[in-house]
Design a protein around this motif. Sequence first.
Motif, short mmCIF file in Angstrom:
data_model
loop_
_atom_site.label_atom_id
_atom_site.label_comp_id
_atom_site.label_asym_id
_atom_site.label_seq_id
_atom_site.Cartn_x
_atom_site.Cartn_y
_atom_site.Cartn_z
N LEU A 164 28.85 -12.16 37.82
CA LEU A 164 29.31 -11.03 38.45
C LEU A 164 30.08 -10.13 37.70
O LEU A 164 29.94 -8.93 38.13
CB LEU A 164 30.05 -11.53 39.58
CG LEU A 164 29.17 -12.34 40.74
CD1 LEU A 164 30.08 -13.03 41.69
CD2 LEU A 164 28.51 -11.15 41.75
N SER A 165 30.88 -10.59 36.94
CA SER A 165 31.62 -9.51 36.07
C SER A 165 31.13 -8.87 35.11
O SER A 165 31.64 -7.81 34.54
CB SER A 165 32.86 -10.29 35.77
OG SER A 165 32.61 -11.06 34.72
N ALA A 166 29.80 -9.08 34.53
CA ALA A 166 28.90 -8.71 33.81
C ALA A 166 28.47 -7.17 34.11
O ALA A 166 28.32 -6.88 35.23
CB ALA A 166 27.91 -9.59 33.25
N ARG A 187 31.03 -25.75 36.53
CA ARG A 187 30.50 -24.92 35.57
C ARG A 187 29.57 -23.80 36.22
O ARG A 187 29.37 -22.64 35.64
CB ARG A 187 29.47 -25.60 34.33
CG ARG A 187 30.49 -26.35 33.43
CD ARG A 187 29.56 -27.12 32.45
NE ARG A 187 29.78 -28.33 32.77
CZ ARG A 187 28.52 -29.04 33.09
NH1 ARG A 187 27.50 -28.52 32.95
NH2 ARG A 187 28.68 -30.28 33.40
N GLN A 188 28.69 -24.16 37.05
CA GLN A 188 27.90 -23.19 37.91
C GLN A 188 28.61 -22.01 38.53
O GLN A 188 28.44 -20.83 38.40
CB GLN A 188 26.89 -23.80 38.93
CG GLN A 188 26.26 -22.79 39.69
CD GLN A 188 25.03 -22.30 38.61
OE1 GLN A 188 24.09 -23.01 38.17
NE2 GLN A 188 24.93 -21.08 38.48
N ALA A 189 29.93 -22.39 39.29
CA ALA A 189 30.76 -21.50 39.87
C ALA A 189 31.17 -20.36 38.90
O ALA A 189 31.27 -19.22 39.11
CB ALA A 189 31.80 -22.19 40.50
N PHE A 190 31.73 -21.06 37.49
CA PHE A 190 32.11 -20.09 36.57
C PHE A 190 31.35 -19.37 35.94
O PHE A 190 31.58 -18.01 35.70
CB PHE A 190 33.14 -20.89 35.65
CG PHE A 190 34.54 -21.03 36.34
CD1 PHE A 190 35.51 -20.03 36.21
CD2 PHE A 190 34.85 -22.47 36.91
CE1 PHE A 190 36.91 -20.55 36.84
CE2 PHE A 190 36.19 -22.72 37.52
CZ PHE A 190 37.10 -21.45 37.42
N ASP A 191 30.05 -19.88 35.82
CA ASP A 191 28.96 -19.08 35.12
C ASP A 191 28.49 -17.86 36.18
O ASP A 191 28.40 -16.76 35.85
CB ASP A 191 27.66 -20.16 34.91
CG ASP A 191 27.92 -20.79 33.82
OD1 ASP A 191 28.89 -20.93 33.07
OD2 ASP A 191 27.15 -21.82 33.68
N ASP A 192 28.81 -18.12 37.49
CA ASP A 192 28.05 -17.19 38.41
C ASP A 192 29.53 -16.08 38.35
O ASP A 192 29.28 -14.90 38.49
CB ASP A 192 28.11 -17.65 39.86
CG ASP A 192 27.04 -18.56 40.00
OD1 ASP A 192 25.97 -18.53 39.26
OD2 ASP A 192 26.89 -19.22 40.98
N LEU A 193 30.67 -16.44 38.25
CA LEU A 193 31.80 -15.47 38.35
C LEU A 193 31.68 -14.60 37.04
O LEU A 193 31.77 -13.40 37.35
CB LEU A 193 32.97 -16.24 38.44
CG LEU A 193 34.28 -15.47 38.54
CD1 LEU A 193 34.31 -14.65 39.81
CD2 LEU A 193 35.45 -16.30 38.56
N ARG A 194 31.34 -15.30 36.09
CA ARG A 194 31.12 -14.37 34.62
C ARG A 194 29.82 -13.54 34.89
O ARG A 194 30.01 -12.29 34.47
CB ARG A 194 30.96 -15.50 33.70
CG ARG A 194 31.50 -15.12 32.08
CD ARG A 194 31.26 -16.20 31.12
NE ARG A 194 30.85 -17.41 31.54
CZ ARG A 194 31.64 -18.47 31.86
NH1 ARG A 194 32.86 -18.41 31.83
NH2 ARG A 194 31.01 -19.70 32.17
#
Length: 63
Positions: free
Chosen positions: A55-57, A46-53
Amino acid sequence: MAEALRQRGVADRLAGLAAQAAWAAFHQAAQAWIDDSSRSLDAHLRQAFDDLRALSASVPPAR
């Protein structure tokens, strides 16, 4: 994953990018879990995908 996205109508270029990004996020989470097993693999994912999200913001998250 890329093929599944393509079958849903996602453009080839985007499907490949999404699959590679997902693999990178999984790899990051798995390494984080190895380094810190006090949190579950799911929490690290969840943390990795939150971080990825984040970054794309358009606005980087505050730390």
